[in-house]
Write a protein that holds these residues in place. Structure first.
Motif, PDB file in Angstrom:
ATOM      1  N   ALA A   1     107.939 -15.070  16.929  1.00 24.90           N
ATOM      2  CA  ALA A   1     108.371 -15.546  18.151  1.00 24.90           C
ATOM      3  C   ALA A   1     108.813 -16.875  18.491  1.00 24.90           C
ATOM      4  CB  ALA A   1     106.693 -15.278  19.051  1.00 24.90           C
ATOM      5  N   PRO A   2     109.987 -17.084  18.041  1.00 28.04           N
ATOM      6  CA  PRO A   2     110.591 -18.394  18.010  1.00 28.04           C
ATOM      7  C   PRO A   2     110.067 -19.465  19.164  1.00 28.04           C
ATOM      8  CG  PRO A   2     112.138 -16.887  17.895  1.00 28.04           C
ATOM      9  CD  PRO A   2     111.105 -15.993  18.194  1.00 28.04           C
ATOM     10  N   ASP A   3     109.925 -18.995  20.263  1.00 30.42           N
ATOM     11  CA  ASP A   3     109.261 -20.098  21.221  1.00 30.42           C
ATOM     12  C   ASP A   3     107.662 -20.242  21.594  1.00 30.42           C
ATOM     13  OD1 ASP A   3     109.055 -17.648  22.283  1.00 30.42           O
ATOM     14  OD2 ASP A   3     110.232 -17.865  24.278  1.00 30.42           O
ATOM     15  N   LEU A   4     107.183 -19.450  20.651  1.00 26.03           N
ATOM     16  CA  LEU A   4     105.503 -19.422  20.632  1.00 26.03           C
ATOM     17  C   LEU A   4     105.016 -20.990  20.980  1.00 26.03           C
ATOM     18  CD1 LEU A   4     102.821 -18.276  20.380  1.00 26.03           C
ATOM     19  CD2 LEU A   4     103.061 -18.568  17.892  1.00 26.03           C
ATOM     20  N   LYS A   5     105.776 -21.862  20.327  1.00 21.25           N
ATOM     21  CA  LYS A   5     105.282 -23.500  20.501  1.00 21.25           C
ATOM     22  C   LYS A   5     105.157 -23.820  21.806  1.00 21.25           C
ATOM     23  CE  LYS A   5     107.866 -26.447  18.289  1.00 21.25           C
ATOM     24  NZ  LYS A   5     108.354 -26.992  17.195  1.00 21.25           N
ATOM     25  N   TYR A   6     106.033 -23.364  22.876  1.00 24.76           N
ATOM     26  CA  TYR A   6     106.040 -24.042  24.064  1.00 24.76           C
ATOM     27  C   TYR A   6     106.101 -22.992  25.134  1.00 24.76           C
ATOM     28  CZ  TYR A   6     110.902 -23.089  23.086  1.00 24.76           C
ATOM     29  OH  TYR A   6     112.104 -22.525  22.617  1.00 24.76           O
ATOM     30  N   ASN A   7     105.973 -21.702  24.860  1.00 19.46           N
ATOM     31  CA  ASN A   7     106.105 -20.659  25.833  1.00 19.46           C
ATOM     32  C   ASN A   7     104.926 -19.992  26.451  1.00 19.46           C
ATOM     33  OD1 ASN A   7     106.486 -18.381  27.557  1.00 19.46           O
ATOM     34  ND2 ASN A   7     108.679 -18.394  26.852  1.00 19.46           N
ATOM     35  N   THR A   8     104.328 -20.244  27.428  1.00 21.95           N
ATOM     36  CA  THR A   8     103.083 -19.681  27.620  1.00 21.95           C
ATOM     37  C   THR A   8     103.132 -18.125  27.794  1.00 21.95           C
ATOM     38  OG1 THR A   8     102.269 -21.593  28.996  1.00 21.95           O
ATOM     39  CG2 THR A   8     101.042 -19.778  29.446  1.00 21.95           C
ATOM     40  N   GLU A   9     104.191 -17.605  28.398  1.00 25.19           N
ATOM     41  CA  GLU A   9     104.126 -16.270  28.247  1.00 25.19           C
ATOM     42  C   GLU A   9     104.208 -15.308  26.942  1.00 25.19           C
ATOM     43  OE1 GLU A   9     107.102 -14.219  30.763  1.00 25.19           O
ATOM     44  OE2 GLU A   9     106.625 -15.864  32.345  1.00 25.19           O
ATOM     45  N   THR A  10     105.052 -16.192  25.951  1.00 23.84           N
ATOM     46  CA  THR A  10     104.819 -15.773  24.786  1.00 23.84           C
ATOM     47  C   THR A  10     103.747 -15.628  23.964  1.00 23.84           C
ATOM     48  OG1 THR A  10     107.319 -16.412  24.582  1.00 23.84           O
ATOM     49  CG2 THR A  10     106.041 -15.959  22.486  1.00 23.84           C
ATOM     50  N   TYR A  11     103.000 -16.775  24.171  1.00 26.55           N
ATOM     51  CA  TYR A  11     101.401 -16.917  23.697  1.00 26.55           C
ATOM     52  C   TYR A  11     100.797 -15.806  24.182  1.00 26.55           C
ATOM     53  CZ  TYR A  11      96.848 -18.457  25.119  1.00 26.55           C
ATOM     54  OH  TYR A  11      95.472 -18.380  25.129  1.00 26.55           O
ATOM     55  N   GLU A  12     100.651 -15.358  25.314  1.00 28.23           N
ATOM     56  CA  GLU A  12     100.014 -14.324  26.045  1.00 28.23           C
ATOM     57  C   GLU A  12     100.281 -12.945  25.380  1.00 28.23           C
ATOM     58  OE1 GLU A  12     100.410 -14.616  30.265  1.00 28.23           O
ATOM     59  OE2 GLU A  12      99.164 -16.515  30.447  1.00 28.23           O
ATOM     60  N   LYS A  13     101.674 -12.500  25.208  1.00 33.02           N
ATOM     61  CA  LYS A  13     102.126 -11.515  24.575  1.00 33.02           C
ATOM     62  C   LYS A  13     101.724 -11.663  23.063  1.00 33.02           C
ATOM     63  CE  LYS A  13     106.329 -11.172  27.142  1.00 33.02           C
ATOM     64  NZ  LYS A  13     107.826 -11.581  27.242  1.00 33.02           N
ATOM     65  N   VAL A  14     101.956 -12.481  22.417  1.00 32.03           N
ATOM     66  CA  VAL A  14     101.399 -12.512  20.768  1.00 32.03           C
ATOM     67  C   VAL A  14      99.923 -12.433  20.731  1.00 32.03           C
ATOM     68  CG1 VAL A  14     101.266 -13.879  18.848  1.00 32.03           C
ATOM     69  CG2 VAL A  14     103.503 -13.981  20.087  1.00 32.03           C
ATOM     70  N   CYS A  15      99.083 -12.787  21.634  1.00 27.97           N
ATOM     71  CA  CYS A  15      97.767 -12.638  21.559  1.00 27.97           C
ATOM     72  C   CYS A  15      97.224 -11.068  21.613  1.00 27.97           C
ATOM     73  CB  CYS A  15      96.817 -13.375  22.676  1.00 27.97           C
ATOM     74  SG  CYS A  15      96.991 -15.388  22.462  1.00 27.97           S
ATOM     75  N   LYS A  16      98.025 -10.685  22.652  1.00 25.54           N
ATOM     76  CA  LYS A  16      97.822  -8.952  22.727  1.00 25.54           C
ATOM     77  C   LYS A  16      98.417  -8.240  21.597  1.00 25.54           C
ATOM     78  CE  LYS A  16      97.100  -5.414  25.424  1.00 25.54           C
ATOM     79  NZ  LYS A  16      97.114  -4.306  24.270  1.00 25.54           N
ATOM     80  N   ILE A  17      99.411  -8.435  20.799  1.00 24.57           N
ATOM     81  CA  ILE A  17      99.873  -7.753  19.557  1.00 24.57           C
ATOM     82  C   ILE A  17      98.742  -8.248  18.488  1.00 24.57           C
ATOM     83  CG2 ILE A  17     101.753  -7.667  18.092  1.00 24.57           C
ATOM     84  CD1 ILE A  17     103.531  -8.391  20.493  1.00 24.57           C
ATOM     85  N   MET A  18      98.483  -9.171  18.505  1.00 23.08           N
ATOM     86  CA  MET A  18      97.518  -9.359  17.380  1.00 23.08           C
ATOM     87  C   MET A  18      96.086  -8.755  17.461  1.00 23.08           C
ATOM     88  SD  MET A  18      97.324 -13.674  16.624  1.00 23.08           S
ATOM     89  CE  MET A  18      96.109 -13.331  15.563  1.00 23.08           C
ATOM     90  N   ALA A  19      95.665  -8.862  18.774  1.00 25.68           N
ATOM     91  CA  ALA A  19      94.497  -7.938  19.058  1.00 25.68           C
ATOM     92  C   ALA A  19      94.920  -6.503  18.750  1.00 25.68           C
ATOM     93  CB  ALA A  19      93.991  -8.056  20.496  1.00 25.68           C
ATOM     94  N   ASP A  20      95.825  -5.903  19.071  1.00 22.93           N
ATOM     95  CA  ASP A  20      95.976  -4.542  18.786  1.00 22.93           C
ATOM     96  C   ASP A  20      96.126  -4.072  17.378  1.00 22.93           C
ATOM     97  OD1 ASP A  20      96.400  -4.097  21.489  1.00 22.93           O
ATOM     98  OD2 ASP A  20      98.528  -4.079  21.439  1.00 22.93           O
ATOM     99  N   GLU A  21      96.904  -5.008  16.736  1.00 26.72           N
ATOM    100  CA  GLU A  21      96.962  -5.011  15.074  1.00 26.72           C
ATOM    101  C   GLU A  21      95.828  -4.883  14.341  1.00 26.72           C
ATOM    102  OE1 GLU A  21      99.600  -3.713  13.526  1.00 26.72           O
ATOM    103  OE2 GLU A  21     100.776  -3.616  15.335  1.00 26.72           O
ATOM    104  N   ILE A  22      94.782  -5.991  14.697  1.00 28.56           N
ATOM    105  CA  ILE A  22      93.689  -6.128  14.280  1.00 28.56           C
ATOM    106  C   ILE A  22      92.863  -5.100  14.476  1.00 28.56           C
ATOM    107  CG2 ILE A  22      91.457  -7.440  14.121  1.00 28.56           C
ATOM    108  CD1 ILE A  22      93.283 -10.026  14.795  1.00 28.56           C
TER     109      ILE A  22
END
Lengths: 288, 288, 288, 288
Positions: free
Chosen positions: C67-88
């Motif tokens: 996620a190249p824009d993880l550092k500054y994009n709040t929406e990306t942050y939210e999506k990545v958290c969800k994917i991480m939770a699913d994968e774990i």
């Protein structure tokens, strides 16, 4: 007057009334209490020299916001920010053309003294953007500069001199000076915010602001905002304290947390006052 | 017994004697005062169940070093390190083959509670070097491990459980547990060091060490070293304090500086105890 | 195999395919790419000894979220958290009765190495509450313990030994080990998260985890989560680098900000995986 | 000229000579190398407009001190402090009546940019003591003020404006501006100190000092002191770097340690230059 140290007009007022052993008002002082949205707001006005002498504070208006659960209650934080914004706007005419200089006083390396520097790090600073890229900003946002000048002991320069020098250069219409305060009552640590249109007088405040920071020294209106973070040990143990303890300032064990939470509240109150229409969610996105 | 909170045996002893309104010694307690090189050293020994009950502390030896100018006097710092090293060596037989586990207790994010974590960051840790590269070390240096286990509220695990688990794995001959303490007298903040051969008892200490950390729980001798960094607000204002204030812990405004200076002293006292013949200058070169 | 250092299976895979000069898959490796909600997710499975040897990684599943824009994009942050939770949750069976030990590896005093310690400071830790006050917790919340064991150089103890010892004591069903990683491509710093069900192998990782931290050493499944924060200088200047530069690790100037933002993302992904039904807003209220 | 970014005159000089494919000196530039006490000292003098244009730096004297083992060798640190003091004293006439303003530039929250703010926190500041309590000071100590003005992005004010405003108020005879630099060669990070009598030119430097900070903008001589803490990623990977990477600044993994050690060296070199006769041990007692 009283020899118990307090930077709060509301405490000085209470103590003076108690000392005068009467319940009627002191000549030259007017006070008003109201509850707004569940939060206590007390306004003490010092009207003349007599009031000033008896309370030991400069003439002007001192608004005290009291919120015992500010430290952990998100709703209280939101209400207090709103009240702060209203009161600042009452004291100063802020338009989108205004330039305000916010000065975060105190020593960042001493936790109970770090309120001011912590507040300025959470402000939405816009002056440089307005100068060069004003089309990028919402038109309701005013010009904000923010500095943390340090304290005399680490800079070798009177804090008031640094701020006056910068004021002469950038010519703001308003200065807001934020500093940690000393209170008499330990329950006021982290629960009380004082907003005064008097600036900071010579000798007052926890920091070394001996020359005063007010309209007289800077040529610009100065609003002083503070939160008690320390009390005199002499104050807390009301009797028989040994001499050598007298000047000792004490704070509470959770001071790190208190500085974090109260500086966020004070910063957001200022952000809302200076950038009309901005929401706490907007601020979150700007400041992170 | 007394309801004024103190972690210092020397204060509990004083208060118990005052309460008993006699000047003779309490049965089951022996105490001795001496001045070494200008520094006061008081040893309180709790000898039996009666002494333990009256003082509210476990049986064992509590050495208290008092040095009012420790915070700023370099010579005092050097003397105190030497006395600490001597006292630790009296309590434990340290040879170059010993392995000691030093545990820095407390929460690093709460300044007055950060003494333990600050101490372990200044230790000369050698265990891994002795295991793999022992020829690089002076033969007088013993094996030292150091951990900062955190507190129950942030780890979810009892601190004593973490240290016991690591102890079972690495099998040290000695544990030294360092923690911030609560005192009754505000003058003791930063000026007093207590060294006890009793470990930490259930419920004592500022940290959440409810299970105790002592020879009984770990299987290994535990020396507890602490410096007062907080007092009860109830203690300082000896009378008429409102109920809700009672449990509030207070500290002094300069707590950041105090943690820095006292953690250096405690760490270097431990360094000198565990690495015989090492000088303060050697330590400076190792630790920086 | 390759002598360019990378902790990412996805990079090792790319380099191995390039080296093999073929576009078909390496025997013993399966990979799959998909885009979820605009975020790239690549799964590399190392299926046997041949795949393991060629990629230089243990057998198992490595999920890479980019996620190249993880550092500054709040929406990306939210999506990545969800994917991480699913994968774990795919890798481990988490119920409200589970106890998970999260270990934040690395050295908190070296900014690019502080990812792990920063993550554990943002977790919702519940184990002690479940033990003593379980009625206070939502029944979907599982038991979470969190420790930051430090690194060999400052503790004198192998990190794997500390974690194994604590695991033996508190008997979690799952360990999640979080650590900063080294990548080959500077563009991966702060933009890539790797989740692997293999734990950490001997010698891998930025930290000093020489003994490995995996099901074999701890007796419990270990999920390893990492974010690249450094690259080899040797990697970035692909040719003619002088010998003495080769082992130098470099990072980007804004590493302080990167650690802050990515540790929040990783922590919240773990919080959502372990506490089913919790929202990011709930987490904000818990952790502050 | 060269499109590899460097703030070091000595690197610009080398690259210009290489580009000119001759070994003779560039017209308008003079350079001199010497070894002092085992430390390399290179002086590059830019004498006229031609030299200035080719090297891309203002006319003046640039002294470069190179000490590869500065990071960990105490003796090197002591030698470098002495050389710094000598070179500063050559550039400016410092007497016990002088007042010097030291400005620590850069952003304290970005580790590789925090050199300047870290240096000013280690200075012996005397201006306020000389004004009010001069009998307490050794007569060889000159007047020192120190400020950390912040960066444009966080203050909204050009750094040069802040320093010029304060200069107009307190009227020092000399300004010393300390800032982190960008170099072309990664080996220079933490090993090289540049002292220039030219101040800082518009657009140069890592910080946002677009207006320049020099005798022209402030009316006072400005000595600029810097240490490389970052390099362009474009520089390190000399070929085929993708466009989007070009402006990325990189630093080394141990940047926290580097800032700590080099700021101590720079601060003590300045302390020795401004307070004649002071020893490093004296400084240790003052600054702690």
């Amino acid at each position: 007057m009283q020899n118990i140290r307090t930077d709060l007009a509301v405490e000085a007022h209470e103590m003076s009334k108690k000392e005068a052993k009467n319940t009627s008002e002191i000549e030259g002082v007017a006070s008003e209490f109201e509850e707004r949205n569940g939060i206590s707001v007390t306004t003490v006005k010092i009207l003349n020299e007599n009031g000033s002498k008896i309370l030991g504070k400069a003439c002007g208006t001192y608004v005290t916001i009291e919120a015992p659960d500010l430290k952990y209650n998100t709703e209280t934080y939101e209400k207090v920010c709103k009240i702060m914004a209203d009161e600042i706007q009452k004291m100063a005419d802020i338009t989108s053309d205004s330039v305000t200089l916010v000065a975060g006083l105190g020593n960042r390396d001493i936790t109970p003294d770090a309120l001011g520097t912590s507040v300025v790090s959470r402000l939405i600073v816009t002056n440089h953007i307005k100068t060069h890229l004003s089309h990028l900003l919402d038109k309701n946002m005013s010009g904000v500069c923010a500095i943390a000048p340090g304290v005399l002991g680490t800079t070798g320069i009177e804090t008031a001199d640094i701020i006056t020098a910068i004021t002469n250069k950038i010519k703001p219409q308003l200065i807001i000076a934020v500093d940690a305060l000393a209170a008499a009552d330990i329950n006021r640590i982290s629960t009380t915010i004082q907003i005064a249109d008097t600036g900071i007088q010579p000798g007052a405040g926890v920091g070394n602001n001996r020359e005063g920071l007010n309209e007289k020294t800077t040529g610009v209106k100065v609003i002083a905002i503070g939160v008690p973070t320390v009390i005199d040990a002499a104050t807390i143990s009301k009797i028989e304290i040994p001499e050598e303890l007298a000047p000792l300032m004490v704070t509470t064990k959770d001071i790190d947390l208190i500085i974090e939470r109260t500086s966020k509240t004070v910063a957001d109150g200022i952000n809302m006052a200076l950038h009309k229409g901005i929401t706490l969610h907007d601020i979150e996105c700007f400041v992170g």
